[in-house]
Design a protein around this motif. Structure first.
Motif, PDB file in Angstrom:
ATOM      1  N   SER A 292       0.813  -1.217   0.000  1.00  0.00           N
ATOM      2  CA  SER A 292       0.000   0.000   0.000  1.00  0.00           C
ATOM      3  C   SER A 292       0.842   1.260   0.000  1.00  0.00           C
ATOM      4  CB  SER A 292      -0.926   0.033   1.229  1.00  0.00           C
ATOM      5  OG  SER A 292      -1.878  -0.994   1.200  1.00  0.00           O
ATOM      6  N   THR A 293       0.220   2.350  -0.479  1.00  0.00           N
ATOM      7  CA  THR A 293       0.721   3.713  -0.270  1.00  0.00           C
ATOM      8  C   THR A 293      -0.120   4.331   0.839  1.00  0.00           C
ATOM      9  OG1 THR A 293       1.286   3.955  -2.611  1.00  0.00           O
ATOM     10  CG2 THR A 293       1.101   5.971  -1.310  1.00  0.00           C
ATOM     11  N   ILE A 294       0.536   4.904   1.847  1.00  0.00           N
ATOM     12  CA  ILE A 294      -0.192   5.517   2.949  1.00  0.00           C
ATOM     13  C   ILE A 294       0.336   6.923   3.197  1.00  0.00           C
ATOM     14  CG2 ILE A 294      -0.646   3.277   4.038  1.00  0.00           C
ATOM     15  CD1 ILE A 294       1.562   3.922   6.063  1.00  0.00           C
ATOM     16  N   SER A 295      -0.506   7.771   3.748  1.00  0.00           N
ATOM     17  CA  SER A 295      -0.087   9.083   4.228  1.00  0.00           C
ATOM     18  C   SER A 295      -0.118   9.056   5.746  1.00  0.00           C
ATOM     19  CB  SER A 295      -1.020  10.181   3.724  1.00  0.00           C
ATOM     20  OG  SER A 295      -0.907  10.337   2.319  1.00  0.00           O
ATOM     21  N   LEU A 296       0.883   9.666   6.357  1.00  0.00           N
ATOM     22  CA  LEU A 296       0.975   9.698   7.820  1.00  0.00           C
ATOM     23  C   LEU A 296       1.430  11.071   8.281  1.00  0.00           C
ATOM     24  CD1 LEU A 296       2.572   6.296   8.964  1.00  0.00           C
ATOM     25  CD2 LEU A 296       0.219   7.076   9.322  1.00  0.00           C
ATOM     26  N   ILE A 306       4.210   0.867   2.323  1.00  0.00           N
ATOM     27  CA  ILE A 306       4.279  -0.168   3.360  1.00  0.00           C
ATOM     28  C   ILE A 306       3.909  -1.519   2.752  1.00  0.00           C
ATOM     29  CG2 ILE A 306       1.896   0.223   4.116  1.00  0.00           C
ATOM     30  CD1 ILE A 306       2.927  -0.454   6.992  1.00  0.00           C
ATOM     31  N   ILE A 307       4.670  -2.533   3.128  1.00  0.00           N
ATOM     32  CA  ILE A 307       4.440  -3.909   2.668  1.00  0.00           C
ATOM     33  C   ILE A 307       4.204  -4.772   3.898  1.00  0.00           C
ATOM     34  CG2 ILE A 307       5.328  -5.839   1.326  1.00  0.00           C
ATOM     35  CD1 ILE A 307       4.999  -3.194  -0.251  1.00  0.00           C
ATOM     36  N   TYR A 308       3.058  -5.446   3.938  1.00  0.00           N
ATOM     37  CA  TYR A 308       2.762  -6.300   5.082  1.00  0.00           C
ATOM     38  C   TYR A 308       2.768  -7.755   4.644  1.00  0.00           C
ATOM     39  CZ  TYR A 308       0.983  -7.822   9.547  1.00  0.00           C
ATOM     40  OH  TYR A 308       0.871  -8.435  10.786  1.00  0.00           O
ATOM     41  N   ASP A 309       3.684  -8.538   5.239  1.00  0.00           N
ATOM     42  CA  ASP A 309       3.815  -9.968   4.958  1.00  0.00           C
ATOM     43  C   ASP A 309       2.931 -10.725   5.946  1.00  0.00           C
ATOM     44  OD1 ASP A 309       4.530 -12.561   4.475  1.00  0.00           O
ATOM     45  OD2 ASP A 309       6.685 -12.289   4.783  1.00  0.00           O
ATOM     46  N   TYR A 310       1.669 -10.958   5.552  1.00  0.00           N
ATOM     47  CA  TYR A 310       0.707 -11.565   6.460  1.00  0.00           C
ATOM     48  C   TYR A 310       1.118 -12.978   6.852  1.00  0.00           C
ATOM     49  CZ  TYR A 310      -3.658 -13.583   8.150  1.00  0.00           C
ATOM     50  OH  TYR A 310      -4.605 -14.235   8.908  1.00  0.00           O
ATOM     51  N   ALA A 314       5.171  -9.900   9.348  1.00  0.00           N
ATOM     52  CA  ALA A 314       6.230  -8.885   9.300  1.00  0.00           C
ATOM     53  C   ALA A 314       5.812  -7.749   8.365  1.00  0.00           C
ATOM     54  CB  ALA A 314       7.535  -9.502   8.814  1.00  0.00           C
ATOM     55  N   SER A 315       6.308  -6.538   8.649  1.00  0.00           N
ATOM     56  CA  SER A 315       6.012  -5.393   7.784  1.00  0.00           C
ATOM     57  C   SER A 315       7.307  -4.682   7.412  1.00  0.00           C
ATOM     58  CB  SER A 315       5.055  -4.413   8.479  1.00  0.00           C
ATOM     59  OG  SER A 315       5.657  -3.862   9.637  1.00  0.00           O
ATOM     60  N   TYR A 316       7.317  -4.053   6.237  1.00  0.00           N
ATOM     61  CA  TYR A 316       8.477  -3.337   5.711  1.00  0.00           C
ATOM     62  C   TYR A 316       8.000  -1.996   5.173  1.00  0.00           C
ATOM     63  CZ  TYR A 316      10.046  -8.196   5.765  1.00  0.00           C
ATOM     64  OH  TYR A 316      10.329  -9.490   6.143  1.00  0.00           O
TER      65      TYR A 316
END
Length: 468
Positions: A292-296, A306-310, A314-316
């Protein structure tokens, strides 16, 4: 010559028979065998077609051979076997051929042509794949395993020959393969070559098809509001299920991503908002990650990937708060995810490249500062019926057309490779030609001081720009 060969054949047959008999006899028995040869050598009036009996040919030499017979040494036998193998390999097998990447045909040096290739298009019947950057290098490595025979199999130069599979290396170099990958011929933009054999067609077919069409990116888009933020459902939610995780339902709200299972709801990551989401196997374990692309942020808001390895919990993340913004996009040409890097809080592009997972972390393949790269220019086609583009600059000239010979579509955007490296468009003359060579559109930019830095031409529906 036939008579001489016949006599020698008969002698060799008799000597071989003698050796077979006496190799297990002692000296006394060999003497008896020699006496038998002499007795059988009496003159006969009958003529035989092939003397296979005792004493028919070269009795004197045969008696000497019998009495002086010695078993051949072991090393002589070994050398004889090796010699037979070498001769068999040389004369009873087909040549391996030349590696396709080192092939030279009709003054086309394939090694030189591939040395600076940046992209190529691979077409199989009506399907096609675009390869760029690292993909091109991997594809060239695949081509290196294909072997081309030295002897041509057809003297036809017909451009309509079977070419179910085509590799377009550049506008003037196309490699055409037959449907069964048994033949190859080359079109260098001047004339098609003769046809040559592929000496390992099954390997060639497997390598090419596996790389080109089963090794594409396997990205699945869930949603993407980056290009159309006004469509964002700020008070809504969406759910997605994928076969790799049959017991999980992924749920999106603008401000959070979570997964629902029989054990309850598990939060994955947050954003304000989460602009897009893709399922893509970046880690190579056969199970897709959520990308995903996120704004924070509050006050100072930045975009990050952000990449989430379900599968592994783990997340990167790719981020550089206050300095750069990162956004994720899907490239339909090759099926992969790409990352665009911009200066913080601006639309100024800096870098762009394919998202990959290497050495346990996220990386962007091909990232290099645009400021350090030569300028690239792109043309938007402004009319229908355009067959080719011709252009010239003070120190170069060239042109382009579709690899399959089709017409450009109005609105299509093409890369003007011949303009790479020019700081501006001064001195450019560009012409769009129709099927019969008629001029559809043309434009020229004079070499004047006032045009220094001129990089953007707009003329009705036609446009030339260096902005990707």
């Amino acid at each position: 010559m036939i008579l001489i060969a016949y006599v020698l054949l008969c002698r060799d047959i008799e000597l071989a028979c003698d050796e077979k008999v006496i190799k297990k006899l002692d000296n006394e028995q060999r003497a008896d065998y020699a006496q038998a040869l002499v007795v059988c050598s009496v003159n006969r009036r009958m003529i035989v077609a092939c003397p296979l009996a005792f004493g028919e040919v070269g009795v004197k030499d045969r008696v000497k051979s019998v009495m002086n017979y010695k078993k051949p040494a072991f090393w002589i036998i070994v050398l004889a076997v090796i010699a037979c193998v070498v001769v068999a390999v040389c004369f009873l097998t087909n040549p391996a051929g030349t590696a396709l990447t080192k092939w030279t045909i009709d003054e086309v040096d394939m090694s030189a042509a591939l040395s600076d290739v940046r992209s190529m298009t691979v077409r199989y019947n009506s399907d096609s794949v675009f390869c760029s950057d690292g993909d091109s290098n991997r594809f060239i490595a695949t081509m290196d395993k294909i072997r081309v025979g030295h002897n041509l199999i057809s003297q036809s130069r017909d451009s309509n020959r079977d070419h179910s599979f085509t590799i377009t290396i550049n506008d003037n170099l196309h490699l055409h393969f037959s449907f069964d990958f048994s033949e190859i011929w080359v079109d260098n933009g001047v004339k098609p070559s003769f046809s040559y054999p592929i000496t390992n067609p099954e390997t060639a077919r497997e390598l090419m098809l596996d790389f080109s069409f089963t090794n594409r990116g396997t990205t699945e888009q869930w949603f993407d509001y980056l290009d159309n933020p006004e469509e964002m459902q700020w008070d809504g939610r969406m759910e997605a299920n994928i076969p790799e995780f049959p017991d999980a339902t992924f749920r999106w709200y603008p401000e959070r991503m979570e997964v629902v299972t029989e054990d309850g709801i598990t939060p994955l990551y947050t954003g304000m908002p989460i602009w897009n989401a893709y399922f893509c196997d970046l880690t190579g374990d056969g199970l897709p990650e959520l990308c995903s692309t996120i704004s924070l942020g509050s006050g100072m808001i930045d975009n990050r990937v952000i990449i989430y390895d379900y599968a592994n919990g783990a997340s990167y993340e790719l981020s550089d708060r206050g300095n750069f913004d990162f956004t994720l996009r899907f490239n339909e040409a090759d099926g992969y995810l790409y990352v665009d890097k911009r200066k913080y809080n601006t639309d100024e592009p800096l870098e762009s490249g394919r998202l990959v997972f290497k050495d346990g972390c996220l990386q962007v393949e091909g990232f290099s500062s645009i400021a350090d790269e030569p300028a690239k220019y792109y043309l938007t086609i402004g009319a229908e019926g355009v067959k080719s583009i011709e252009l010239s600059m003070p120190n170069s000239s060239g042109g382009c057309e579709n690899a399959d010979g089709s017409l450009f579509k109005k609105g299509a955007r093409i890369w003007l490779e011949n303009l790479d490296g020019y700081a501006d468009l001064r001195g450019l003359t560009i012409t769009a030609l129709g099927e019969n060579g008629e001029i559809i559109w043309t434009a020229s930019i004079p070499i004047t001081e006032g045009n220094k830095g001129f990089t953007h031409l707009v003329n009705d529906d036609w446009e030339i720009t260096n902005i990707e």
